[in-house]
Structures are given as structure tokens and as C-alpha cells.
Motif scaffolding. Sequence first.
Motif, PDB file in Angstrom:
ATOM      1  N   CYS A   1     -30.399  22.286  32.955  1.00  0.00           N
ATOM      2  CA  CYS A   1     -31.378  21.218  32.357  1.00  0.00           C
ATOM      3  C   CYS A   1     -32.405  21.586  31.645  1.00  0.00           C
ATOM      4  O   CYS A   1     -32.525  22.810  31.046  1.00  0.00           O
ATOM      5  CB  CYS A   1     -31.624  21.065  33.815  1.00  0.00           C
TER       6      CYS A   1
ATOM      7  N   SER B   1     -32.386  17.798  24.575  1.00  0.00           N
ATOM      8  CA  SER B   1     -32.886  17.558  25.879  1.00  0.00           C
ATOM      9  C   SER B   1     -31.736  18.407  26.927  1.00  0.00           C
ATOM     10  O   SER B   1     -30.815  16.979  27.031  1.00  0.00           O
ATOM     11  CB  SER B   1     -33.753  16.634  26.512  1.00  0.00           C
TER      12      SER B   1
ATOM     13  N   GLU C   1     -32.231  17.490  30.565  1.00  0.00           N
ATOM     14  CA  GLU C   1     -33.449  17.396  31.792  1.00  0.00           C
ATOM     15  C   GLU C   1     -32.979  15.643  32.700  1.00  0.00           C
ATOM     16  O   GLU C   1     -32.496  16.409  34.528  1.00  0.00           O
ATOM     17  CB  GLU C   1     -33.995  16.687  31.296  1.00  0.00           C
ATOM     18  N   HIS C   2     -31.660  15.358  31.989  1.00  0.00           N
ATOM     19  CA  HIS C   2     -30.798  14.367  33.219  1.00  0.00           C
ATOM     20  C   HIS C   2     -29.790  15.264  33.920  1.00  0.00           C
ATOM     21  O   HIS C   2     -29.593  14.385  35.077  1.00  0.00           O
ATOM     22  CB  HIS C   2     -30.401  13.455  31.786  1.00  0.00           C
ATOM     23  N   ARG C   3     -29.285  16.025  33.589  1.00  0.00           N
ATOM     24  CA  ARG C   3     -28.624  16.671  34.206  1.00  0.00           C
ATOM     25  C   ARG C   3     -29.031  17.796  35.121  1.00  0.00           C
ATOM     26  O   ARG C   3     -28.596  18.085  36.675  1.00  0.00           O
ATOM     27  CB  ARG C   3     -28.018  18.185  33.961  1.00  0.00           C
ATOM     28  N   ARG C   4     -30.729  17.229  35.538  1.00  0.00           N
ATOM     29  CA  ARG C   4     -30.874  17.778  37.395  1.00  0.00           C
ATOM     30  C   ARG C   4     -30.490  16.917  37.843  1.00  0.00           C
ATOM     31  O   ARG C   4     -30.068  17.215  39.006  1.00  0.00           O
ATOM     32  CB  ARG C   4     -32.616  17.464  36.550  1.00  0.00           C
ATOM     33  N   GLY C   5     -30.397  16.335  37.538  1.00  0.00           N
ATOM     34  CA  GLY C   5     -29.906  14.920  38.551  1.00  0.00           C
ATOM     35  C   GLY C   5     -28.585  14.849  39.151  1.00  0.00           C
ATOM     36  O   GLY C   5     -28.061  14.546  40.460  1.00  0.00           O
ATOM     37  N   TRP C   6     -27.958  15.140  37.818  1.00  0.00           N
ATOM     38  CA  TRP C   6     -26.628  15.569  38.143  1.00  0.00           C
ATOM     39  C   TRP C   6     -26.466  16.723  39.939  1.00  0.00           C
ATOM     40  O   TRP C   6     -25.994  16.442  40.800  1.00  0.00           O
ATOM     41  CB  TRP C   6     -25.515  15.986  37.466  1.00  0.00           C
TER      42      TRP C   6
ATOM     43  N   GLU D   1     -19.943  16.332  27.578  1.00  0.00           N
ATOM     44  CA  GLU D   1     -21.522  16.220  26.743  1.00  0.00           C
ATOM     45  C   GLU D   1     -21.845  17.374  26.106  1.00  0.00           C
ATOM     46  O   GLU D   1     -22.104  16.989  25.423  1.00  0.00           O
ATOM     47  CB  GLU D   1     -22.640  16.515  28.825  1.00  0.00           C
TER      48      GLU D   1
END
Length: 322
Positions: free
Chosen positions: A30, A39, A41-46, A154
Motif C-alpha cells: 500500500c 500509488s 494506497e487503494h490496496r489497503r481497502g483490499w 495489477e
Amino acid sequence: MPRARSQQVSLSDTPYYHCISRCVRRAFLCGEDSVTGKSFEHRRGWIEARILFLSQIFSIDICAYAVMSNHLHLVLHVDDKQAKNWSTHEVLRRWHSLHKGTLFTQQFARGEAMPEYAIELAESSAENYRSRLSDISWFMRELNEPIARQANREDECTGRFWEGRFKSQTLLDEASVLACMAYVDLNPIRANIAPTPETSDFTSIKMRVKSAKKGTQPKALHPFIGNERNEKSEGILFKLTDYLELVDMTGRIARQDKRGAIDLSLTPILQRLGISSDNWLTIAIQFEQNTHGVVGQEHSITRYKNAQPRSRPNKRCCRLLA
């Protein structure tokens, strides 16, 4: 040489464990890569979504979690009694939300007519699934593998994403559980990516604070049930307000780098644990550096060693500072 997981996890000694997974690549899980500027950062949501989803499938409760830039922390509570009480249909319902199972387990779950031998095979498979659904190694596998595959797609690459084994620490008593939870909840503070616990995105402490403002506790997390043991309730034997206050105070001191600026010895939770404020800061801020495979107070370590004799002294047992 690392010990087998079956030797590290002993539910007769404790149901609480601290698990850590780290990325093997330079690429981040992340956050933002300072080299490429990309970035993640979106992988934190995953990963947060996956953690909370698995908590509803496994008989394993989430006490604390924190998703960092290249690693993640989990404090887990294994509730094997819950898994033993599930019906065969309940076990299959849960497992089929993760995997297809077999033709026979699918037929059994749908309530179709089956020959006797097929029923026996389906029930045998269900017992195997029941064991897996209360197994930390299977929990971490179901957490890490889908994230790795999604990240590889990804990144348009193949190969290992996580280190070969997740790290596991045994937490023997209340002191080690609370210290480890605080350490996990304060990870973003120490990393200087959040100013306060309640603003630490993708952490259990933010979820607890958000629910506490509504007078509730998050259903996806192992609850605090107060100081009185209740046989009908499963949870952490402390008040949520005491824990939140303790984490907040510890976080302020960690940020200000002024040990003792707030007298933590006055906090009720520390009085119950019998830990001084200075020693608490050493533990909660540097838990990994000061602890190893098995963590607990003096009496807990002694009991653990007596219950699990080995041919040579266990150097991985670590006493919490008193």
C-alpha cells in the motif's frame, strides 16, 4: 530452524496470537512508492475488506489489525469451541463461500438425495473443512493468497509477493494481549502516517473509535466485555473505554518522544496488569524488538514451559517487563 506451525500454536495454552506478513518485493503493498511515484494506497481497502470478510467465515476473531506500506499486523483469537458446535451444513456454507468444495459437498449442502457412501464422503470433507476454519495458517493463507494474485495482476507480473512464512507470536496472558494490541493499533502513529489513532486509516482502532462514538462495538472485531468474566460472553476482559484511553495516551507520548509526560501508572488498565508506565511504553512502542516467539509475564512463561517440555530451553520465550 523455524518450528512447525503445529508446534507454535497450542490452544490449550492460549487462543491469542500475533501474526505479521511482509512483502518480499521492493514494491509496496500500500502507500506510495517514493522511487516510481506510483500509488498503491487503494490496496489497503483490499486487505481490510478481506480481513473483515474472513472474520465472518472462520472461527477466528480479530482483536487488532493494521495495514502498513509493506506489511500487516493481526492479533487473532482462535475460537475452536465455536467451530466444534457448527452443524455440517454450517461448515459447508462457510467453506463454500471460499471454495467450491467437492461435488458431494455441493450436493449435501443443497439437500439433494445422495447414496450413503457419498454422504459419508461429504461429512468427512466437512470435518476437514471444520478443522481448517479454526486454523491460523489457513486463515493467513486465505488472506494472503488472494491479495498476492490481485496485486500480481495489477502489476502485470508473476512470482512471490509475500515472504514464505508469516511470523507468529504466542500471547500467553492479558498483559501480552493488550500490549500487542496497542502496539498494532499504534503502528501508523510510529510510522508518522497518521497524527492520532482515530485518524489511522485501515486499522482496528479507528473502527473501534467510530463505533464507540455511537455507543456500540464493531461486530467484525473481538469485543471488550469489561472487567467481570461472564461465561456467556466471549471477549477481552477489559473495558473498551480504558483501552481507548490507554492507546491514546501511549500514542501521544510516542509522538512527542517524551517518556513519562503523561502518568500512565494512573490508568486503571495498567494497574490491573501490574505494569509500570515506563515499562508499558517499552513494550507497546517496541513490541517486536523486545519480544520473540512466546510472550507473557513471568508466571505465564513458567506455566507454558512446564506444559510444553522440550529437550532444550526455549530461548524464544520472552517475559514482558513487570
